[in-house]
Design a protein around this motif. Structure first.
Motif, short mmCIF file in Angstrom:
data_model
loop_
_atom_site.label_atom_id
_atom_site.label_comp_id
_atom_site.label_asym_id
_atom_site.label_seq_id
_atom_site.Cartn_x
_atom_site.Cartn_y
_atom_site.Cartn_z
N MET A 1 0.84 -1.21 0.00
CA MET A 1 0.00 0.00 0.00
C MET A 1 0.87 1.25 0.00
SD MET A 1 -2.84 -1.14 2.80
CE MET A 1 -3.35 0.51 3.20
N PHE A 2 1.92 1.21 0.82
CA PHE A 2 2.82 2.37 0.90
C PHE A 2 3.47 2.63 -0.46
CE2 PHE A 2 7.11 4.01 1.31
CZ PHE A 2 6.88 5.20 1.97
N LEU A 3 3.99 1.56 -1.09
CA LEU A 3 4.72 1.73 -2.35
C LEU A 3 3.79 2.23 -3.45
CD1 LEU A 3 7.03 -1.40 -2.15
CD2 LEU A 3 7.72 1.00 -1.96
N GLU A 4 2.58 1.71 -3.46
CA GLU A 4 1.57 2.14 -4.43
C GLU A 4 1.34 3.66 -4.31
OE1 GLU A 4 -1.00 -0.41 -5.79
OE2 GLU A 4 -1.70 1.25 -7.05
N ARG A 5 1.13 4.09 -3.08
CA ARG A 5 0.87 5.53 -2.86
C ARG A 5 2.11 6.37 -3.12
NH1 ARG A 5 -2.49 6.65 2.42
NH2 ARG A 5 -1.95 8.76 1.75
N PHE A 6 3.25 5.82 -2.75
CA PHE A 6 4.52 6.54 -2.96
C PHE A 6 4.73 6.82 -4.45
CE2 PHE A 6 9.04 6.89 -3.76
CZ PHE A 6 9.54 7.59 -2.68
N THR A 7 4.58 5.78 -5.29
CA THR A 7 4.82 5.97 -6.73
C THR A 7 3.80 6.95 -7.31
OG1 THR A 7 3.66 3.87 -7.02
CG2 THR A 7 6.01 3.83 -7.38
N LYS A 8 2.54 6.81 -6.89
CA LYS A 8 1.48 7.71 -7.41
C LYS A 8 1.75 9.16 -7.03
CE LYS A 8 -2.80 5.31 -8.25
NZ LYS A 8 -3.32 4.30 -7.31
N GLU A 9 2.05 9.36 -5.75
CA GLU A 9 2.13 10.75 -5.28
C GLU A 9 3.46 11.43 -5.61
OE1 GLU A 9 0.58 11.57 -1.41
OE2 GLU A 9 1.70 13.45 -1.24
N PHE A 10 4.54 10.66 -5.56
CA PHE A 10 5.84 11.35 -5.69
C PHE A 10 6.51 11.15 -7.05
CE2 PHE A 10 4.98 10.50 -1.21
CZ PHE A 10 4.87 11.80 -0.77
N GLY A 11 6.03 10.16 -7.81
CA GLY A 11 6.53 9.95 -9.18
C GLY A 11 8.02 10.13 -9.30
N SER A 12 8.45 11.12 -10.08
CA SER A 12 9.89 11.29 -10.31
C SER A 12 10.54 12.18 -9.25
CB SER A 12 10.12 11.88 -11.70
OG SER A 12 9.41 13.11 -11.77
N LYS A 13 9.72 12.67 -8.30
CA LYS A 13 10.27 13.59 -7.28
C LYS A 13 11.08 12.88 -6.21
CE LYS A 13 6.56 15.90 -6.17
NZ LYS A 13 5.46 16.67 -5.81
N ALA A 14 10.80 11.59 -6.03
CA ALA A 14 11.49 10.85 -4.97
C ALA A 14 11.62 9.39 -5.36
CB ALA A 14 10.69 10.96 -3.68
N ARG A 15 12.63 8.73 -4.79
CA ARG A 15 12.76 7.30 -5.03
C ARG A 15 13.14 6.57 -3.76
NH1 ARG A 15 17.97 5.89 -5.97
NH2 ARG A 15 19.40 7.66 -6.01
N ILE A 16 13.08 5.25 -3.83
CA ILE A 16 13.42 4.42 -2.67
C ILE A 16 14.66 3.62 -3.01
CG2 ILE A 16 12.64 2.46 -1.27
CD1 ILE A 16 9.85 3.70 -1.41
N LYS A 17 15.74 3.87 -2.30
CA LYS A 17 17.00 3.22 -2.69
C LYS A 17 17.08 1.77 -2.25
CE LYS A 17 20.06 3.15 1.07
NZ LYS A 17 21.41 2.96 1.51
N SER A 18 16.38 1.42 -1.14
CA SER A 18 16.46 0.01 -0.73
C SER A 18 15.25 -0.42 0.07
CB SER A 18 17.72 -0.24 0.09
OG SER A 18 17.63 0.40 1.34
N PHE A 19 14.96 -1.73 -0.03
CA PHE A 19 14.08 -2.38 0.93
C PHE A 19 15.03 -2.97 1.96
CE2 PHE A 19 11.35 -3.45 -3.02
CZ PHE A 19 10.74 -2.22 -2.98
N ASP A 20 14.84 -2.55 3.21
CA ASP A 20 15.76 -2.99 4.28
C ASP A 20 15.04 -4.02 5.14
OD1 ASP A 20 17.42 -3.29 6.43
OD2 ASP A 20 17.87 -1.15 6.64
N PHE A 21 15.48 -5.28 5.05
CA PHE A 21 14.82 -6.36 5.79
C PHE A 21 15.41 -6.59 7.18
CE2 PHE A 21 13.55 -7.11 1.42
CZ PHE A 21 12.21 -7.39 1.56
N SER A 22 16.50 -5.89 7.50
CA SER A 22 17.07 -5.92 8.86
C SER A 22 17.20 -7.31 9.47
CB SER A 22 16.21 -5.10 9.83
OG SER A 22 15.94 -3.85 9.35
N HIS A 23 17.51 -8.32 8.69
CA HIS A 23 17.72 -9.70 9.18
C HIS A 23 16.47 -10.32 9.79
CE1 HIS A 23 21.40 -7.21 10.15
NE2 HIS A 23 21.80 -7.93 9.13
N LEU A 24 15.30 -9.74 9.56
CA LEU A 24 14.11 -10.26 10.23
C LEU A 24 13.59 -11.52 9.55
CD1 LEU A 24 12.08 -7.04 11.11
CD2 LEU A 24 13.45 -8.46 12.62
N LEU A 25 13.88 -11.68 8.26
CA LEU A 25 13.36 -12.83 7.51
C LEU A 25 14.51 -13.73 7.08
CD1 LEU A 25 10.84 -11.01 5.09
CD2 LEU A 25 10.39 -11.97 7.36
N GLY A 26 14.18 -15.04 6.90
CA GLY A 26 15.13 -15.93 6.25
C GLY A 26 15.20 -15.54 4.78
#
Ligand code: LMR
Ligand code: MG
Length: 391
Positions: free
Chosen positions: A174-199
């Motif tokens: 949901m966050f990514l969907e809204r992020f791409t819609k609202e911020f388009g080329s104005k902002a990007r996400i450099k990483s998904f950080d899983f912080s060792h929480l998942l295998g």
């Protein structure tokens, strides 16, 4: 010049999320009247036991008093003997070593009239690209708040973000969907950080779902359990993006290289035990043909300035870095904080000596705490970096 005294002062500084982080400010005094300052950043990480400040002060005095602060390698060796590496990301001994090593660079720089970057090998850049963190969604209701954080930070000039992901994938989507819609080329996400929480397998499944959004990813961070070198090597071959992982010991870095587990070494003085160790880790990465980023625990300005000096001297710092701590906290302990401009952390000017940060004693008094004790903070609060008690 000789070290004559050491002071440790604990401070508790709230973040905008309400979470209060405890840091320890280091002061090293000398017989030449020059004083070095450092920061043992962010003791508010698991495991939930606390160092005894009085005992730590006594122990460090017994190591440091009488030493020539220019003997940085020798002092680091002795600090390592006393606070050994533990193959654990949040090992508190590394934070202790980092604060002392940082204060040595500050002290020696001030004595010589040069900045810490010069001591670390000189500058090849004057600013470092950084990203603002979006803390992990546990509930869908948090998406609104996080979109609002992006809005506010984009206005301020940040255009790259990092998403702590993997706890509630629907909310992440949901966050990514809204992020791409609202911020388009104005902002990007450099990483998904899983912080060792998942295998690594679960992380791989999560990445497949989150990957459908075009957000300008540079890397996937920590998508396996801690010290799972084989798991990282597996997932590295399965996803299209470079894999990054934090460095917390020499041995771990060696294993990551031997197994060709990752592409990018995420290096922070606090987790590897100082600027000296961080520089070594960056050189090791360079020798292995790998890139690096400056990671973060979310330091205050002293710790962040130290990283800016380090980053200025690194030849393989070729991805967006993470230190934005001073923007996350509601206060700091220095007169002039480090400066962010258009999504860059500026390296303190060449004209300053040492780290270039000056303590503000009134702020120290205001935020001073007696100890590093934990109280009742829950694991969820610690993982989410929030004051809200949610299960
Ligand atoms: C923080 O304090 O926000 C970070 O160190 C969290 C983390 O572990 O990445
Ligand atoms: Mg931290």
């Amino acid at each position: 010049m000789k070290i004559t005294d050491l002071e440790l002062i604990a401070v508790g500084i709230p973040r905008h999320t309400g979470f209060v982080n405890k840091h320890v400010i280091v002061k090293l005094h000398t017989d030449e009247g020059v004083e070095g300052i450092g920061e043992m950043s962010d003791f508010s990480h698991l495991p939930k036991y606390a160092l005894d400040l009085e005992d730590l002060t006594m122990g460090l005095k017994s190591i440091l008093i009488g030493q020539n602060p220019f003997n940085i390698i020798k002092i680091n060796k002795e600090m390592l003997d006393n606070f050994p590496e533990a193959m654990y990301y949040y090992e508190k001994g590394s934070f202790v070593r980092s604060g002392i090593d940082m204060a040595l660079y500050d002290l020696c720089g001030k004595y010589l009239g040069v900045s810490a970057a010069e001591l670390l090998g000189g500058r090849i850049k004057e600013k470092i690209k950084v990203c603002y963190p979006i803390f992990r969604h546990r509930f869908a209701e948090e998406v609104d708040e996080n979109i609002e954080v992006v809005r506010k930070r984009v206005e301020q000039g940040f255009d790259v973000f990092r998403l702590y992901a993997g706890k509630n994938i629907e909310a992440d989507e949901m966050f990514l969907e809204r992020f791409t819609k609202e911020f388009g080329s104005k902002a990007r996400i450099k990483s998904f950080d899983f912080s060792h929480l998942l295998g690594w397998k679960e992380a791989n499944m999560a990445i497949k779902r989150l990957n459908k959004y075009e957000v300008g990813l540079e890397m996937i961070e920590s998508p396996a359990h801690r010290n799972d070198f084989d798991g990282l090597a597996q997932i590295r071959l399965k996803v299209d993006y470079p894999i990054s992982e934090h460095i917390w010991s020499d041995r771990q870095q060696y294993e990551l290289i031997k197994k060709d587990s990752i592409d990018i070494f995420n290096i922070s003085p606090v987790f590897i035990g100082g600027l000296t160790g961080a520089k070594k880790a960056a050189h090791v990465a360079e020798a292995a043909g790998k890139g690096c980023v400056l990671g973060t625990t979310q330091e205050l300005s002293i710790g962040t300035a130290a990283m800016a000096h380090l980053g200025a001297s690194l030849i393989n710092l070729n991805y967006t870095s993470d230190p934005t701590g001073p923007e996350l906290y509601t206060a700091d302990v220095v007169k002039d904080k480090v400066v962010y401009e258009k999504g860059y952390l500026l390296v303190p000017s060449r004209d300053i000596d040492g780290l270039g940060m000056e303590l503000d004693e009134s702020k120290i008094e205001k935020y001073r705490v007696d100890d590093l004790k934990w109280g009742e903070t829950s694991v969820h609060q610690l993982q989410d970096r929030t004051s809200q008690k949610k299960n």
